[in-house]
Design a protein around this motif. Structure first.
Motif, PDB file in Angstrom:
ATOM      1  N   THR B 329       0.828  -1.203   0.000  1.00 20.20           N
ATOM      2  CA  THR B 329       0.000   0.000   0.000  1.00 20.20           C
ATOM      3  C   THR B 329       0.862   1.252   0.000  1.00 20.20           C
ATOM      4  OG1 THR B 329      -0.096  -0.064   2.399  1.00 20.20           O
ATOM      5  CG2 THR B 329      -1.908  -1.108   1.212  1.00 20.20           C
ATOM      6  N   GLY B 330       2.148   1.097   0.262  1.00 19.19           N
ATOM      7  CA  GLY B 330       3.027   2.251   0.339  1.00 19.19           C
ATOM      8  C   GLY B 330       4.468   1.821   0.471  1.00 19.19           C
ATOM      9  N   PRO B 331       5.359   2.763   0.798  1.00 15.59           N
ATOM     10  CA  PRO B 331       6.786   2.448   0.844  1.00 15.59           C
ATOM     11  C   PRO B 331       7.202   1.628   2.073  1.00 15.59           C
ATOM     12  CG  PRO B 331       6.408   4.727   1.469  1.00 15.59           C
ATOM     13  CD  PRO B 331       5.084   4.187   1.025  1.00 15.59           C
ATOM     14  N   ILE B 332       6.314   1.515   3.069  1.00 12.53           N
ATOM     15  CA  ILE B 332       6.626   0.750   4.279  1.00 12.53           C
ATOM     16  C   ILE B 332       5.675  -0.438   4.345  1.00 12.53           C
ATOM     17  CG2 ILE B 332       6.645   0.810   6.818  1.00 12.53           C
ATOM     18  CD1 ILE B 332       7.373   3.787   6.599  1.00 12.53           C
ATOM     19  N   PRO B 333       6.176  -1.662   4.545  1.00 18.61           N
ATOM     20  CA  PRO B 333       5.266  -2.819   4.578  1.00 18.61           C
ATOM     21  C   PRO B 333       4.404  -2.837   5.836  1.00 18.61           C
ATOM     22  CG  PRO B 333       7.502  -3.508   5.062  1.00 18.61           C
ATOM     23  CD  PRO B 333       7.576  -2.057   4.694  1.00 18.61           C
ATOM     24  N   ALA B 334       3.321  -3.600   5.794  1.00 15.95           N
ATOM     25  CA  ALA B 334       2.368  -3.642   6.904  1.00 15.95           C
ATOM     26  C   ALA B 334       3.035  -4.076   8.207  1.00 15.95           C
ATOM     27  CB  ALA B 334       1.214  -4.571   6.557  1.00 15.95           C
ATOM     28  N   SER B 335       4.144  -4.846   8.108  1.00 14.81           N
ATOM     29  CA  SER B 335       4.813  -5.294   9.331  1.00 14.81           C
ATOM     30  C   SER B 335       5.677  -4.187   9.940  1.00 14.81           C
ATOM     31  CB  SER B 335       5.675  -6.513   9.025  1.00 14.81           C
ATOM     32  OG  SER B 335       6.613  -6.185   8.023  1.00 14.81           O
ATOM     33  N   TYR B 340       3.777   2.206   9.905  1.00 14.84           N
ATOM     34  CA  TYR B 340       2.908   1.860   8.780  1.00 14.84           C
ATOM     35  C   TYR B 340       1.529   2.512   8.882  1.00 14.84           C
ATOM     36  CZ  TYR B 340      -0.020  -0.993   5.706  1.00 14.84           C
ATOM     37  OH  TYR B 340      -0.901  -1.417   4.747  1.00 14.84           O
ATOM     38  N   THR B 341       1.051   3.040   7.738  1.00 14.80           N
ATOM     39  CA  THR B 341      -0.301   3.584   7.691  1.00 14.80           C
ATOM     40  C   THR B 341      -0.968   3.187   6.380  1.00 14.80           C
ATOM     41  OG1 THR B 341      -1.638   5.576   7.638  1.00 14.80           O
ATOM     42  CG2 THR B 341       0.573   5.759   6.739  1.00 14.80           C
ATOM     43  N   THR B 342      -2.303   2.986   6.438  1.00 15.10           N
ATOM     44  CA  THR B 342      -3.042   2.710   5.211  1.00 15.10           C
ATOM     45  C   THR B 342      -3.705   3.980   4.700  1.00 15.10           C
ATOM     46  OG1 THR B 342      -4.887   2.056   6.594  1.00 15.10           O
ATOM     47  CG2 THR B 342      -3.550   0.288   5.680  1.00 15.10           C
ATOM     48  N   ASP B 343      -3.551   5.065   5.480  1.00 12.48           N
ATOM     49  CA  ASP B 343      -4.200   6.328   5.142  1.00 12.48           C
ATOM     50  C   ASP B 343      -3.374   7.071   4.089  1.00 12.48           C
ATOM     51  OD1 ASP B 343      -5.815   8.517   5.113  1.00 12.48           O
ATOM     52  OD2 ASP B 343      -4.975   9.394   6.953  1.00 12.48           O
ATOM     53  N   VAL B 344      -3.282   6.484   2.891  1.00  8.31           N
ATOM     54  CA  VAL B 344      -2.496   7.071   1.801  1.00  8.31           C
ATOM     55  C   VAL B 344      -3.319   6.976   0.519  1.00  8.31           C
ATOM     56  CG1 VAL B 344      -0.256   6.472   2.802  1.00  8.31           C
ATOM     57  CG2 VAL B 344      -1.416   4.840   1.324  1.00  8.31           C
ATOM     58  N   PRO B 345      -3.009   7.791  -0.497  1.00  4.98           N
ATOM     59  CA  PRO B 345      -3.723   7.675  -1.776  1.00  4.98           C
ATOM     60  C   PRO B 345      -3.588   6.272  -2.349  1.00  4.98           C
ATOM     61  CG  PRO B 345      -2.381   9.666  -1.741  1.00  4.98           C
ATOM     62  CD  PRO B 345      -2.025   8.887  -0.512  1.00  4.98           C
TER      63      PRO B 345
END
Lengths: 340, 534
Positions: B329-335, B340-345
């Protein structure tokens, strides 16, 4: 009675003299060959994108600029290519093969450590291929046109068309995984304390599968060569004479045809030695044998110039030496051939 | 099926019998004592000094011999003490005090002390180590008031969160008495070839090209550990041969995807074997499209967003990655907690939207249905990156971008992408190392000189991005620092300077005989002190 030893001695002296001439000539020819091989490989590896430091940094997962520059300077990679080549050749003349950048050890000791394994593998492969090739070739030639002949030729064709690495993996699956008869990798049982004959036996068991994988293609070639050679000689006049004298088929085949048909095989032997070094790269990888074939592969993908050139240098020496021996053998087998 | 009587079962029986007569089979809570752990090693680094070369290939072996101050762990704040028992940052961010474990001995019998830590930090990590040279560049001194205290003093405030997160990879401690006044950079240094450490296993023997043998350290500081008598790493270069060795039982464990993915799936169904993607959470890779902003088409954010819209990550995950991994979902993995944040475009798979964006940017389709051509260089390090390249070529064709694949081997790829910038798009597998400041922001910060791999060689420079990264790098307050990295992730996903696609772990194949495995987030690089054999 007194004349005979004299004549023998003269003959021996004549042969030794010829051998010495041959040796001198071959050594003179070997020097430009080695030089060409070294310069050629040096330039080839220089033409490939990236150098040993790129490979090292890739393995390390990154590194800052000063670090990378420092490494390049340390190994003289910041110098012009021609200077690097000159330095290398000057060292090679003094038999100093330098250090492996990737492995951090002297190239010579790395090669000497691994050469015996590769030689062992090659010798057993050549022996196996030559022996079985002669047997099958003779058998096929003596039954030319009959079903046995067709069967041998077909089998040869199938083996010839099978890639060595695939054959190796299949042999592993059958004989090591399913049947558990033979060890599946390595040159000997690791970290064991075997000595003497037990160790020899252990190594022999480890060599069975790689030898078969490496040699089977050559069995097919030798077999075809032997068969063709035998058939050619069978059609010559002196064989008809032998037949007319009432010699048995066996005697004609083994005493008169075989020795005359074997010469092309000896030629092949010399050629095979060079190509086997290449084939051993794949087989050494599949069977995890620490030999110089795999070392050469690692040197190329790691752009380890010193290591690669060292291996090429040693291989060139080896191939030249073997071809010299083959030539001597040639002259011995057929005195009509001038050792030119 | 009746048990087969083979050479192997005979030998094992004999060994077992010999073992049982020599060693009392004491059962600890963790597991049974004894046995040989046979491991496949598909690489063989030049030396085993993880303090100098912090790489997975070195740690795979060296982390059993040499120990860090702390390692990663599941649960808690993700870090567990090893040679350090606790750490306290000063309020001004200019020092960290480490309390060290007492009663620890080097394998040669000498006492481990704070002097070893000070020497390792100042002489090895700061000066020689691939990560430490950057991370510890402001480390001024390490004070050692007593044998079990080491105080790290920095020239300017440094986030303690960053240092602590980095400890597992950068803090391998080496013995001062064996390195002092020697050239530690030499791969041939006896300590680099046969390291003396404090770990659960001693380095016994290395035959290059054949094997590495580690033996149980009987005086290890953790009582009752280690449980295994010996670890044997067998050097095996061929993935197919490693798979066969798993089936025959010649090896019990292989890590770092040493077998091909299809083989791993097959082996996972074999009785007595299992496949694990657990134990790699701390060293996840992200399949990422690297973009050369020097190409005018690619300097336009609309074109980069169009590329992302043209890609179906779900399809990629299922086919290219065989389901092993997760959509990034972004440059940092969920772990990557706590950042980590999911609040991204987010970008949906939508080729119509992609084509509209390209039209808007002014790149109309030509007569041949193509808008422009690009050179695509998939990294050769992983089968996943090569296959992603193949997929990308097809996906981009559909929106009128003709991506020409150029294959190189490892040194060639490194040189072309990170030094010569001779690429338009590249497919990389970029590792996340437990803190954005170690592995991730370097991909977005401008000003990296050419020749530094796995960093921003993309010609991307955004003052706002640089400011965010620099602020976070010196923010000593954990909560504030985390907030800055949330903003960072949003900006990355809005601008898409490079495009993260799939977070994927390595695969391990492991025999059921191995007990207590894959129980830390970077398990192949853990000490294996608690591993036992059933």
């Amino acid at each position: 009675m007194s004349a005979s030893p004299d004549r023998d001695a003269r003959a021996a002296g004549f042969f030794a003299g010829r051998a010495a001439v041959l040796l001198r000539r071959r050594l003179a020819q070997a020097l430009p060959v080695i030089l060409l091989v070294l310069v050629g490989n040096f330039l080839l590896l220089k033409l490939a994108p990236g150098d040993v430091i790129d490979a090292y940094v890739a393995a390390a997962g990154g590194g800052d600029r000063a670090f990378v520059a420092q490494l390049r300077a340390e190994y003289g990679l910041d110098q012009p290519v021609i200077v690097q080549l000159g330095l290398y050749l000057w060292k090679a003349v003094r038999l100093d093969l330098g250090q492996s950048v990737l492995l951090g050890q002297p190239v010579l000791s790395l090669i000497l450590e691994r050469l015996p394994n590769t030689l062992m593998l090659m010798m057993s492969s050549i022996g196996f291929a030559f022996g079985l090739g002669v047997l099958l070739g003779v058998a096929a030639a003596r039954r030319a046109g009959r079903p046995e002949d067709t069967a041998i030729i077909t089998l040869g064709l199938i083996v010839y068309a099978t890639p060595g690495f695939w054959l190796g993996l299949m042999l592993i699956v059958i004989f090591s995984v399913r049947l558990a008869w033979l060890p599946l990798s390595g040159i000997e049982t690791i970290a064991s304390s075997l000595t003497g004959w037990e160790r020899v036996l252990d190594i022999a068991r480890h060599l069975v599968l790689p030898t078969a994988s490496l040699a089977l293609v050559y069995v097919a070639i030798y077999m075809r060569l032997m068969r063709a050679g035998m058939l050619e000689v069978f059609g010559l006049d002196f064989i008809r004479t032998a037949r007319a004298k009432g010699l048995s088929d066996d005697r004609i085949a083994y005493r008169h045809v075989l020795p005359n048909a074997i010469l092309p095989m000896v030629t092949m032997l010399g050629l095979q030695f060079g190509t086997l070094l290449g084939g051993s790269v794949v087989i050494e990888s599949v069977f995890s044998i620490p030999g110089i074939g795999r070392l050469a592969y690692e040197a190329v993908v790691g752009r380890d110039l010193n290591l690669l050139l060292g291996i090429v240098f040693m291989s060139a020496l080896l191939v030249i030496a073997v071809n010299l021996i083959v030539d001597l053998l040639y002259a011995h087998l057929d005195p009509r051939i001038e050792s030119a | 099926m009746a048990p087969r009587l083979t050479r192997r079962t005979l030998v094992q029986g004999a060994l077992g019998a010999a073992g049982s007569s020599l060693v009392p089979w004491r059962a600890y809570a963790q597991g049974k004592r004894g046995g040989v752990l046979m491991v496949a090693a598909d690489t063989e680094p030049a030396h085993w000094n993880g303090a100098i070369l912090a790489s997975n290939g070195v740690f795979f072996v060296s982390s059993k011999v040499l120990e860090p101050l702390a390692d990663q762990a599941f649960g808690g704040n993700g870090i567990k003490p090893v040679l350090a028992t606790s750490w306290t940052p000063a309020a001004d961010g200019r020092s960290i005090t480490f309390q060290l474990r007492s009663g620890v001995k080097w394998h040669d019998g000498k006492d481990f002390s704070s002097a070893d830590v000070a020497f390792s930090a100042m002489e090895i990590w700061k000066k020689l180590q691939n990560f430490g040279r950057v991370l510890f560049k402001d480390l001024e001194a390490v004070e050692t008031p007593n044998a079990t205290t080491a105080i790290f003093r920095f020239a300017k405030p440094i986030p303690s969160q960053l240092i602590v997160n980095a400890l597992p990879a950068v803090s391998t401690v080496v013995p001062k008495h064996l390195y002092e006044n020697t050239d530690a950079t030499q791969a041939a240094h006896p300590q680099n070839q046969k390291p003396v450490g404090t770990g659960p296993y001693t380095f016994a023997e290395h035959k290059r090209g054949e094997f590495v043998r580690l033996e149980r350290n009987p005086s290890y500081w953790a009582s009752g550990q280690p449980l295994v008598d010996r670890i044997l790493y067998r050097r095996m270069a061929d993935k197919g041969a490693i798979a066969a060795a798993h089936e025959s039982g010649d090896i019990l464990l292989s890590c770092f995807s040493a077998v091909s993915t299809p083989d791993a799936i097959r082996l996972g169904k074999v009785k007595g074997l299992q496949v694990s993607t657990k134990g790699y959470e701390g060293i996840l890779y992200t399949a990422t499209i690297e973009i050369n902003h020097r190409r005018k088409e690619l300097a336009d954010a609309r074109v980069r967003r169009a590329i992302r819209h043209a890609i179906d990550p779900k399809f990629m995950l299922e086919t290219v990655f065989n389901g092993f991994g997760a959509i990034a979902t972004g440059p940092i993995p969920a772990s990557g907690a706590p950042f980590y944040t999911t609040d991204v475009p987010q970008y949906a798979f939508d080729t119509a939207r992609a084509e509209a964006l390209l039209d808007e940017a002014g790149y109309k389709k030509g007569a041949d249905g193509m808008r422009f051509a690009l050179k695509l260089l998939p990294a050769p390090f992983f089968e996943q990156t090569r296959l992603t390249g193949d997929y990308l070529r097809q996906a981009l064709r559909r929106i009128g971008i003709d991506a020409q694949i150029e294959g190189n081997d490892a040194p060639g790829h490194i040189r072309k992408v990170y030094t010569e910038h001779a690429f338009d798009l590249a497919v990389a597998a970029l590792v996340y190392r437990n803190d954005p400041a170690i592995s991730t922001t370097v991909l977005y910060r401008s000003g990296t000189p050419a020749g530094v791999p796995f960093a921003n060689q993309y010609g991307y420079a955004d003052p706002e991005m640089d400011k965010l990264i620099d602020q976070a790098a010196s923010e000593v307050n954990d909560a504030e620092r985390t907030k800055l990295y949330v903003a960072f992730q949003k900006k990355v996903m809005n601008d898409l300077p490079i495009i993260p696609l799939i977070d994927f772990p390595f695969l391990s194949v492991v025999s059921d005989k191995v007990v207590n495995h894959h129980n830390t987030p970077r398990w192949p690089c853990a000490s294996w002190a608690d591993v036992s054999l059933a």
